[in-house]
Design a protein around this motif. Structure first.
Motif, PDB file in Angstrom:
ATOM      1  N   HIS A 662       0.861  -1.183   0.000  1.00  0.00           N
ATOM      2  CA  HIS A 662       0.000   0.000   0.000  1.00  0.00           C
ATOM      3  C   HIS A 662       0.901   1.237   0.000  1.00  0.00           C
ATOM      4  O   HIS A 662       1.392   1.685   1.034  1.00  0.00           O
ATOM      5  CB  HIS A 662      -0.922   0.004   1.228  1.00  0.00           C
ATOM      6  CG  HIS A 662      -1.989   1.045   1.149  1.00  0.00           C
ATOM      7  ND1 HIS A 662      -2.046   2.109   2.013  1.00  0.00           N
ATOM      8  CD2 HIS A 662      -3.022   1.205   0.282  1.00  0.00           C
ATOM      9  CE1 HIS A 662      -3.089   2.870   1.709  1.00  0.00           C
ATOM     10  NE2 HIS A 662      -3.686   2.343   0.658  1.00  0.00           N
ATOM     11  N   SER A 663       1.132   1.785  -1.202  1.00  0.00           N
ATOM     12  CA  SER A 663       2.156   2.815  -1.380  1.00  0.00           C
ATOM     13  C   SER A 663       1.875   4.065  -0.557  1.00  0.00           C
ATOM     14  O   SER A 663       2.800   4.683  -0.018  1.00  0.00           O
ATOM     15  CB  SER A 663       2.252   3.181  -2.866  1.00  0.00           C
ATOM     16  OG  SER A 663       1.009   3.649  -3.357  1.00  0.00           O
ATOM     17  N   PHE A 664       0.596   4.476  -0.443  1.00  0.00           N
ATOM     18  CA  PHE A 664       0.305   5.720   0.259  1.00  0.00           C
ATOM     19  C   PHE A 664       0.654   5.609   1.740  1.00  0.00           C
ATOM     20  O   PHE A 664       1.105   6.594   2.360  1.00  0.00           O
ATOM     21  CB  PHE A 664      -1.157   6.107   0.064  1.00  0.00           C
ATOM     22  CG  PHE A 664      -1.474   6.492  -1.353  1.00  0.00           C
ATOM     23  CD1 PHE A 664      -0.889   7.611  -1.915  1.00  0.00           C
ATOM     24  CD2 PHE A 664      -2.327   5.737  -2.124  1.00  0.00           C
ATOM     25  CE1 PHE A 664      -1.161   7.981  -3.221  1.00  0.00           C
ATOM     26  CE2 PHE A 664      -2.611   6.095  -3.424  1.00  0.00           C
ATOM     27  CZ  PHE A 664      -2.018   7.217  -3.982  1.00  0.00           C
ATOM     28  N   SER A 665       0.470   4.445   2.336  1.00  0.00           N
ATOM     29  CA  SER A 665       0.875   4.272   3.729  1.00  0.00           C
ATOM     30  C   SER A 665       2.395   4.341   3.861  1.00  0.00           C
ATOM     31  O   SER A 665       2.931   4.913   4.821  1.00  0.00           O
ATOM     32  CB  SER A 665       0.365   2.930   4.261  1.00  0.00           C
ATOM     33  OG  SER A 665      -1.038   2.926   4.372  1.00  0.00           O
ATOM     34  N   LEU A 666       3.097   3.776   2.885  1.00  0.00           N
ATOM     35  CA  LEU A 666       4.560   3.860   2.893  1.00  0.00           C
ATOM     36  C   LEU A 666       5.024   5.313   2.804  1.00  0.00           C
ATOM     37  O   LEU A 666       5.949   5.733   3.500  1.00  0.00           O
ATOM     38  CB  LEU A 666       5.134   3.047   1.726  1.00  0.00           C
ATOM     39  CG  LEU A 666       5.019   1.521   1.859  1.00  0.00           C
ATOM     40  CD1 LEU A 666       5.300   0.843   0.518  1.00  0.00           C
ATOM     41  CD2 LEU A 666       5.982   0.995   2.928  1.00  0.00           C
ATOM     42  N   PHE A 667       4.372   6.094   1.940  1.00  0.00           N
ATOM     43  CA  PHE A 667       4.737   7.507   1.826  1.00  0.00           C
ATOM     44  C   PHE A 667       4.495   8.244   3.134  1.00  0.00           C
ATOM     45  O   PHE A 667       5.332   9.038   3.586  1.00  0.00           O
ATOM     46  CB  PHE A 667       3.923   8.179   0.716  1.00  0.00           C
ATOM     47  CG  PHE A 667       4.400   7.864  -0.672  1.00  0.00           C
ATOM     48  CD1 PHE A 667       5.718   8.074  -1.033  1.00  0.00           C
ATOM     49  CD2 PHE A 667       3.531   7.350  -1.627  1.00  0.00           C
ATOM     50  CE1 PHE A 667       6.165   7.783  -2.311  1.00  0.00           C
ATOM     51  CE2 PHE A 667       3.962   7.059  -2.896  1.00  0.00           C
ATOM     52  CZ  PHE A 667       5.281   7.275  -3.251  1.00  0.00           C
ATOM     53  N   GLN A 687      11.814   4.267  -0.821  1.00  0.00           N
ATOM     54  CA  GLN A 687      12.313   3.291  -1.795  1.00  0.00           C
ATOM     55  C   GLN A 687      11.375   2.084  -1.897  1.00  0.00           C
ATOM     56  O   GLN A 687      11.157   1.556  -2.991  1.00  0.00           O
ATOM     57  CB  GLN A 687      13.724   2.844  -1.418  1.00  0.00           C
ATOM     58  CG  GLN A 687      14.790   3.882  -1.772  1.00  0.00           C
ATOM     59  CD  GLN A 687      16.189   3.305  -1.743  1.00  0.00           C
ATOM     60  OE1 GLN A 687      16.537   2.534  -0.841  1.00  0.00           O
ATOM     61  NE2 GLN A 687      17.007   3.672  -2.722  1.00  0.00           N
ATOM     62  N   LYS A 688      10.815   1.673  -0.759  1.00  0.00           N
ATOM     63  CA  LYS A 688       9.825   0.583  -0.801  1.00  0.00           C
ATOM     64  C   LYS A 688       8.600   1.014  -1.613  1.00  0.00           C
ATOM     65  O   LYS A 688       8.051   0.233  -2.391  1.00  0.00           O
ATOM     66  CB  LYS A 688       9.402   0.200   0.618  1.00  0.00           C
ATOM     67  CG  LYS A 688      10.434  -0.601   1.389  1.00  0.00           C
ATOM     68  CD  LYS A 688       9.903  -0.949   2.786  1.00  0.00           C
ATOM     69  CE  LYS A 688      10.946  -1.725   3.586  1.00  0.00           C
ATOM     70  NZ  LYS A 688      10.463  -2.022   4.974  1.00  0.00           N
ATOM     71  N   ALA A 689       8.197   2.265  -1.415  1.00  0.00           N
ATOM     72  CA  ALA A 689       7.050   2.774  -2.171  1.00  0.00           C
ATOM     73  C   ALA A 689       7.342   2.789  -3.666  1.00  0.00           C
ATOM     74  O   ALA A 689       6.454   2.525  -4.495  1.00  0.00           O
ATOM     75  CB  ALA A 689       6.685   4.176  -1.689  1.00  0.00           C
ATOM     76  N   GLN A 690       8.592   3.097  -4.028  1.00  0.00           N
ATOM     77  CA  GLN A 690       8.946   3.158  -5.445  1.00  0.00           C
ATOM     78  C   GLN A 690       8.864   1.779  -6.116  1.00  0.00           C
ATOM     79  O   GLN A 690       8.704   1.687  -7.335  1.00  0.00           O
ATOM     80  CB  GLN A 690      10.358   3.727  -5.602  1.00  0.00           C
ATOM     81  CG  GLN A 690      10.697   4.118  -7.034  1.00  0.00           C
ATOM     82  CD  GLN A 690      12.033   4.824  -7.131  1.00  0.00           C
ATOM     83  OE1 GLN A 690      12.931   4.621  -6.312  1.00  0.00           O
ATOM     84  NE2 GLN A 690      12.192   5.666  -8.144  1.00  0.00           N
ATOM     85  N   GLN A 691       8.944   0.726  -5.330  1.00  0.00           N
ATOM     86  CA  GLN A 691       8.860  -0.622  -5.889  1.00  0.00           C
ATOM     87  C   GLN A 691       7.421  -1.072  -6.123  1.00  0.00           C
ATOM     88  O   GLN A 691       7.177  -2.105  -6.725  1.00  0.00           O
ATOM     89  CB  GLN A 691       9.549  -1.625  -4.944  1.00  0.00           C
ATOM     90  CG  GLN A 691      10.994  -1.291  -4.629  1.00  0.00           C
ATOM     91  CD  GLN A 691      11.836  -1.093  -5.876  1.00  0.00           C
ATOM     92  OE1 GLN A 691      11.796  -1.915  -6.791  1.00  0.00           O
ATOM     93  NE2 GLN A 691      12.601  -0.001  -5.912  1.00  0.00           N
ATOM     94  N   THR A 692       6.454  -0.296  -5.648  1.00  0.00           N
ATOM     95  CA  THR A 692       5.052  -0.663  -5.832  1.00  0.00           C
ATOM     96  C   THR A 692       4.522  -0.055  -7.120  1.00  0.00           C
ATOM     97  O   THR A 692       5.062   0.920  -7.648  1.00  0.00           O
ATOM     98  CB  THR A 692       4.185  -0.167  -4.653  1.00  0.00           C
ATOM     99  OG1 THR A 692       4.137   1.262  -4.664  1.00  0.00           O
ATOM    100  CG2 THR A 692       4.753  -0.647  -3.318  1.00  0.00           C
ATOM    101  N   LYS A 693       3.424  -0.617  -7.601  1.00  0.00           N
ATOM    102  CA  LYS A 693       2.828  -0.148  -8.855  1.00  0.00           C
ATOM    103  C   LYS A 693       2.369   1.299  -8.749  1.00  0.00           C
ATOM    104  O   LYS A 693       2.651   2.123  -9.629  1.00  0.00           O
ATOM    105  CB  LYS A 693       1.653  -1.059  -9.222  1.00  0.00           C
ATOM    106  CG  LYS A 693       0.944  -0.658 -10.503  1.00  0.00           C
ATOM    107  CD  LYS A 693      -0.234  -1.568 -10.773  1.00  0.00           C
ATOM    108  CE  LYS A 693      -1.002  -1.106 -12.002  1.00  0.00           C
ATOM    109  NZ  LYS A 693      -2.201  -1.954 -12.264  1.00  0.00           N
TER     110      LYS A 693
END
Length: 794
Positions: A662-667, A687-693
């Motif tokens: 869940h990219s927004f939570s990572l951000f 960087q983890k967020a960048q690996q998500t779609k």
């Protein structure tokens, strides 16, 4: 003959604007993982050759000079290149780069109007289509809706302003086309000067211009259009042969997305929606011209005050200028005003007018076509005052009750011989007389998708007749039936409850499909329901029909909590947040388990700043649906905005337990760590967020910000260029890139361009204006810098 001063060139601003195109062209020559543009004030010594500038390879970094027609524009810095590949290409890179810039010039030429040097019609269409594709998923409230719109950088709204010069053919006829072209070029320059950064101004044909205005509301579009109208009117052109002074004026038509998109239109593709919006803008412009020219009209004004009677027909029928492209709908009702009356509002507000104007009567649309609609007269206040061509119309909003005095006294109601049904007028007259005598009732709107041939071979009115026969056999004997429109029937069912009405409607759809291949949509409403009165049945029935048309067959919906949700979503999309909230509350009153409405209501509260109430609603969803990811994320965002950081961090981590990508939570977790000064942990989250779609395109901006804080300017620049390739309207990335250009001592003119774009997109952020002021000060533009700083306190 006057030389065209708008010669097409290629400059630094073009490299910034068309960076994704340039990147694509260069990637066809060699591979690289990231890049940046660099605009030094002087040509760096390392790229200076004997006769021409040369590319420089530094390990896995390539510095590529960009030269067009002997003008040095800047450097393209490519990272993670293959040294072996580049060494083999070095003798040819200068020529290849030159060819890429030639292609970029040809691309610019292909999207540019040669007369005015503005963009052309094709580029405008593509811009609108791309913007719709980017924001389409975020415009409608629902189970995946989030109150957090700050990460993606899109406001999910834009305007299109169509501009057409009034009676411009007179200038061409009287002074010649060469002088007319000069006027067009000058007006194009004036419009471009006044249009906001990041807007797209195009000449689409002849004397018609169009402006794509991102991140704008209807109010902002109207304000800008009025300013443009005034400036165009103030321009004076001198005809050189006779020194005659010539002026022009213009009409403006405005359409907004998503405010002017209705219901099922949201299900269209981005390409189809683009055509719909442009067509609506043209219709709005036509309305402005029909009402005298030199006017600014928004799309909503066409239905509310731009309707006209074009022609009268026998049997009380009328042809109106309203069509499907202005969202005219069967059943819409209008007051009719004499053509001799100007603007109704102006007449009412005239000094000395102590008595209200009396409309001639009321009409209702019964068929909507591509160019016009057909209406019937419901009643006249004075039979001696007949409806005439040119009479003006005022829309009666949904929920307003038909004048019962005008209809209730009708004694000569008659049924149609073909169908055995009343006209809509006579149906309303009869229903108004009988509805108060019942304590239980239902109403149905039965709509045929198309009046084309069914599988039985019959079509048109014959299909309506057969449908009427089916309905009259299935509905109870005391049912009152009428023609709501040419392809829609209306039925009043006294003493029929909700469940019984639903069973009857399903039987009608089954028989109509089996016998004639008819695809029906049926909207039902019943009384009693919540606190609605019998008079609300018709309006509720319309909302139920809108609900039904969203369903898979059988398309039957009884007005309920979901119908209210759909209605509220439409109001929200149109910017009427308070009325939307009332509908969401009614939806919850109808079904307290409707978490769809609860989530949407929470978002409304958050938008209005009532974060405590929003948080409570999201918490209620989580208590009964612990795995509802979006509700939990919205709850976390509400906590974050309330500065409840521990609870916010805990909830974002719970979101990741439900969905590790869940990219927004990572951000958000990254930003929490960044604010604590834990840059290393923040970097890991980004960087983890960048690996998500979903995070692939959003992460570079955040990584750039961290790189800038660490003093890694070149890395920050590369990440920012990645961010702007993904979203050229990322105001935060534009602003940070402008700051880096200033801090690095690069060309301040480029910094000014970037800073102007950022303040245009986010004018409320004071620090953006400070960066613009600094870039202006660096060029010696002291007075402009002072004005920019003054905006920081506005």
């Amino acid at each position: 003959m006057e030389k065209n001063q708008n010669q097409i060139t290629l400059d630094k601003n073009d490299l910034i604007q068309f960076e994704p195109v340039l990147q694509k062209f260069l990637r066809e020559i060699f591979l690289f993982t990231s890049h940046s543009l660099y605009f030094p004030q002087a040509i760096p010594n390392q790229v200076k050759g004997n006769e021409q500038l040369k590319p420089i390879l530094e390990k896995d970094r390539l510095l590529l000079p960009l030269v067009f027609k002997n003008n040095f524009l800047g450097l393209f810095v490519a990272r993670d290149v293959d040294p072996a590949q580049i060494k083999s290409l070095l003798p040819y890179l200068v020529t290849m780069t030159s060819l890429c810039l030639d292609k970029l010039y040809l691309y610019k030429t292909s999207i540019t109007d040669p007369l005015t040097a503005l963009f052309n019609h094709n580029f405008l269409q593509k811009t609108i289509e791309d913007e719709i594709e980017l924001i389409l998923a975020n415009i409608t409230l629902g189970p995946n809706s989030s109150l957090d719109a700050s990460l993606n950088g899109y406001s999910a709204t834009f305007g299109i302003i169509l501009i057409d010069l009034d009676r411009f053919h007179v200038i061409n006829d009287n002074f010649g086309y060469e002088f007319g072209d000069k006027v067009l070029r000058r007006i194009g320059e004036e419009l471009k000067k006044l249009c906001p950064e990041k807007s797209v101004l195009a000449r689409i044909e002849g004397d018609t211009f169009a402006l794509f205005y991102p991140h704008s509301s209807p109010r902002k579009c109207i304000k800008l259009a009025k300013k443009l109208k005034t400036n165009i009117s103030n321009l004076i052109f001198s005809y050189p042969l006779s020194d005659e002074q010539v002026s022009v004026c213009a009409s403006f038509g405005i359409v907004n997305f998503p405010e002017d998109i209705f219901g099922p239109q949201f299900q269209k593709t981005a390409t189809e929606l683009t055509h719909i919006l442009v067509e609506k803008a043209k219709r709005t412009l036509d309305a402005a011209k029909r009402n005298g020219g030199n006017q600014v009209y928004s799309f909503g004004q066409i239905l509310s005050q731009g309707g006209l009677v074009l022609k009268t027909l026998p049997l009380g029928r009328l042809i109106l200028n309203l069509s499907k492209y202005v969202d005219a709908r069967e059943g819409q009702r209008f007051l009719v005003w004499s053509q001799k009356t100007g603007s109704v509002e102006a007449e009412l507000n005239k000094p000395g007018n102590h008595y209200p104007l009396i409309p001639k009567g009321e009409i209702a649309i019964i068929e909507v076509q591509d160019e016009v609609s057909i209406a019937e007269i419901l009643f006249l206040n004075d039979p001696a005052r007949s409806v005439e061509p040119g009479d003006r119309l005022t829309l009666i909003e949904d929920g307003d009750i038909v004048d019962q005095g005008g209809l209730g006294t009708a004694k000569n109601t008659k049924k149609d011989l073909l169908t055995g049904l009343y006209s809509f007028r006579d149906f309303l007259a009869t229903w108004n007389r009988v509805k108060e005598s019942e304590s239980l009732m239902s109403m149905a709107l039965v709509r045929i998708d198309e009046l084309k041939k069914g599988k039985s071979g019959i079509q048109g009115e014959k299909l309506v007749q057969e449908l009427s026969l089916i309905a009259r056999k299935i509905f109870p004997e005391k049912t009152l039936g009428g023609r709501y429109s040419l392809n829609c029937l209306i039925f009043y069912l006294p003493n029929v409850d909700r469940k019984h009405a639903l069973d009857l409607a399903l039987e009608i759809t089954t028989q109509a499909q089996a016998k004639f291949g008819l695809n029906l949509g049926i909207g039902l409403a019943s009384y009693p329901f919540l606190n609605f009165s019998p008079s609300h049945l018709l309006d509720n029935c319309r909302k139920a029909l809108d609900h039904a048309l969203f369903l898979d067959p059988p398309k039957v919906a009884c007005f309920d909590s979901i119908s209210l949700n759909i209605s509220a979503d439409r109001l929200f999309a149109h910017g009427d947040i308070y009325q939307a909230m009332e509908e969401y509350k009614l939806s919850l009153a109808a079904d307290e388990n409707n978490n769809l409405a609860r989530n949407s209501l929470g978002i409304c509260y958050a938008r209005l700043g009532h974060l405590g109430l929003a948080k409570q609603l999201f918490q209620e969803i989580i208590s009964c649906e612990p795995e509802n990811l979006m509700a939990r994320y919205n709850y976390a965002c509400a906590c974050l905005k309330l500065d409840e950081l521990v609870e916010a961090e805990k909830s974002f981590l719970q979101c990741l337990q439900l969905d590790p990508e869940h990219s927004f939570s990572l951000f958000r977790l990254g930003q929490i760590e960044e604010n604590k000064g834990h840059l290393g942990k923040a970097w890991e989250y980004y960087q983890k967020a960048q690996q998500t779609k979903d995070g692939r395109g959003l992460a570079p901006r955040h990584l750039a910000r961290l790189a800038h804080k660490k003093g890694e300017q070149e890395k920050a620049r590369e990440y920012l260029h990645q961010a702007l390739v993904y979203n050229p309207k990322d105001a935060y990335a534009l602003n940070l890139l402008a700051r880096i250009y200033l801090e690095s001592g690069d060309d301040p003119e480029v910094a000014e361009t970037l800073a102007r774009q950022s303040v245009s997109l986010k004018p409320d952020i004071a620090s953006f204006w400070e960066v613009l002021a600094q870039s202006l000060q660096a060029q010696g533009k002291t007075e402009q810098a002072r004005k920019a700083r003054s905006r920081m306190t506005v």
